[in-house]
Design a protein around this motif. Structure first.
Motif, short mmCIF file in Angstrom:
data_model
loop_
_atom_site.label_atom_id
_atom_site.label_comp_id
_atom_site.label_asym_id
_atom_site.label_seq_id
_atom_site.Cartn_x
_atom_site.Cartn_y
_atom_site.Cartn_z
N UNK A 1 -113.17 61.83 -78.83
CA UNK A 1 -111.81 62.10 -79.32
C UNK A 1 -110.90 60.87 -79.29
N UNK A 2 -110.05 60.81 -80.30
CA UNK A 2 -109.03 59.76 -80.33
C UNK A 2 -108.09 59.93 -79.14
N UNK A 3 -107.67 58.81 -78.57
CA UNK A 3 -106.70 58.85 -77.48
C UNK A 3 -107.24 59.30 -76.14
N UNK A 4 -108.55 59.41 -76.01
CA UNK A 4 -109.13 59.84 -74.73
C UNK A 4 -108.73 58.84 -73.65
N UNK A 5 -108.17 59.31 -72.53
CA UNK A 5 -107.70 58.38 -71.48
C UNK A 5 -108.83 57.59 -70.80
N UNK A 6 -110.07 57.94 -71.06
CA UNK A 6 -111.18 57.17 -70.48
C UNK A 6 -111.22 55.75 -71.07
N UNK A 7 -110.68 55.59 -72.29
CA UNK A 7 -110.73 54.29 -72.97
C UNK A 7 -109.53 53.43 -72.61
N UNK A 8 -109.81 52.17 -72.28
CA UNK A 8 -108.75 51.20 -72.03
C UNK A 8 -108.46 50.36 -73.26
N UNK A 9 -109.47 50.17 -74.10
CA UNK A 9 -109.32 49.35 -75.31
C UNK A 9 -108.62 50.19 -76.38
N UNK A 10 -107.32 49.95 -76.53
CA UNK A 10 -106.54 50.69 -77.51
C UNK A 10 -105.53 49.78 -78.21
N UNK A 11 -105.87 48.50 -78.33
CA UNK A 11 -104.95 47.51 -78.88
C UNK A 11 -104.47 47.86 -80.28
N UNK A 12 -105.31 48.54 -81.05
CA UNK A 12 -104.94 48.88 -82.43
C UNK A 12 -104.65 50.37 -82.59
N UNK A 13 -104.44 51.07 -81.50
CA UNK A 13 -104.09 52.48 -81.59
C UNK A 13 -105.11 53.39 -80.93
N UNK A 14 -104.81 54.68 -80.89
CA UNK A 14 -105.67 55.64 -80.19
C UNK A 14 -107.03 55.85 -80.83
N UNK A 15 -107.22 55.41 -82.09
CA UNK A 15 -108.53 55.54 -82.73
C UNK A 15 -109.37 54.27 -82.61
N UNK A 16 -108.86 53.25 -81.92
CA UNK A 16 -109.53 51.95 -81.83
C UNK A 16 -110.88 52.05 -81.12
N UNK A 17 -110.88 52.38 -79.85
CA UNK A 17 -112.15 52.45 -79.11
C UNK A 17 -113.04 53.58 -79.60
N UNK A 18 -112.51 54.77 -79.91
CA UNK A 18 -113.38 55.80 -80.46
C UNK A 18 -114.12 55.34 -81.73
N UNK A 19 -113.46 54.53 -82.56
CA UNK A 19 -114.12 54.01 -83.76
C UNK A 19 -115.29 53.12 -83.38
N UNK A 20 -115.13 52.30 -82.34
CA UNK A 20 -116.23 51.45 -81.89
C UNK A 20 -117.39 52.28 -81.36
N UNK A 21 -117.09 53.30 -80.58
CA UNK A 21 -118.15 54.16 -80.03
C UNK A 21 -118.89 54.86 -81.16
N UNK A 22 -118.16 55.40 -82.13
CA UNK A 22 -118.78 56.08 -83.27
C UNK A 22 -119.71 55.14 -84.03
N UNK A 23 -119.25 53.91 -84.22
CA UNK A 23 -120.05 52.92 -84.93
C UNK A 23 -121.35 52.60 -84.18
N UNK A 24 -121.24 52.45 -82.86
CA UNK A 24 -122.42 52.15 -82.04
C UNK A 24 -123.40 53.32 -82.07
N UNK A 25 -122.90 54.54 -81.98
CA UNK A 25 -123.77 55.72 -81.97
C UNK A 25 -124.46 55.97 -83.30
N UNK A 26 -123.80 55.64 -84.39
CA UNK A 26 -124.38 55.93 -85.70
C UNK A 26 -125.04 54.73 -86.36
N UNK A 27 -124.64 53.52 -86.03
CA UNK A 27 -125.32 52.32 -86.52
C UNK A 27 -124.68 51.67 -87.72
#
Length: 145
Positions: A75-101
């Motif tokens: 989920x976007x904005x999950x407090x587990x993520x510290x990397x949010x320099x570009x907004x609440x979808x920043x780190x979730x986008x990286x995780x999604x990319x890593x999981x899907x390739x």
């Protein structure tokens, strides 16, 4: 015996924000122009917040279901993520990319992509904002006689 052919082309995909963009035709065009009869097409995107997907192309609810599943899993904005320099979808986008390739290896036969009946190639944008994404296709194989 013919020398192997290696062809590399790049194209740009303008996304509208989070969601899928069918790039099957663009990849097929690169394969057709390569003059490779039998070989492999490597499709790659050099980005860390979008990915590539080979999936169902007939029913758009499949892609909507995938998006809903990922919204629950990452989920976007999950407090587990510290990397949010570009907004609440920043780190979730990286995780999604890593999981899907960010790359797909696809067979080429008879000068065309060898895909299943219901398969399409998608660039999956994981950010909410629109982005301009690069896609690199490298086709290697035996040339058409």
């Amino acid at each position: 015996m013919s020398a192997p052919v290696v062809v590399q082309r790049e194209f740009v995909v303008d996304t509208r924000g989070r969601g899928f963009r069918d790039i099957t035709a663009e990849v097929a065009d690169v394969v057709a122009a390569s003059a490779v009869s039998i070989g492999t097409a490597l499709v790659f995107t050099p980005h860390t917040s979008c990915s590539l997907l080979l999936g169902e192309n007939a029913d758009p609810t499949v892609r909507a279901d995938l998006e809903r599943w990922f919204a629950r899993a990452v989920p976007d904005g999950d407090p587990i993520f510290r990397h949010d320099a570009e907004g609440p979808d920043d780190m979730p986008a990286h995780v999604r990319s890593i999981l899907t390739g960010v790359s797909l290896g696809l067979p080429v036969g008879n000068g065309t992509l060898t895909l299943g009946t219901w398969q399409g190639i998608y660039l999956w944008e994981h950010r909410h904002a629109a982005h301009r994404r690069r896609v690199v296709v490298t086709v290697t194989g035996v040339p058409t006689p």
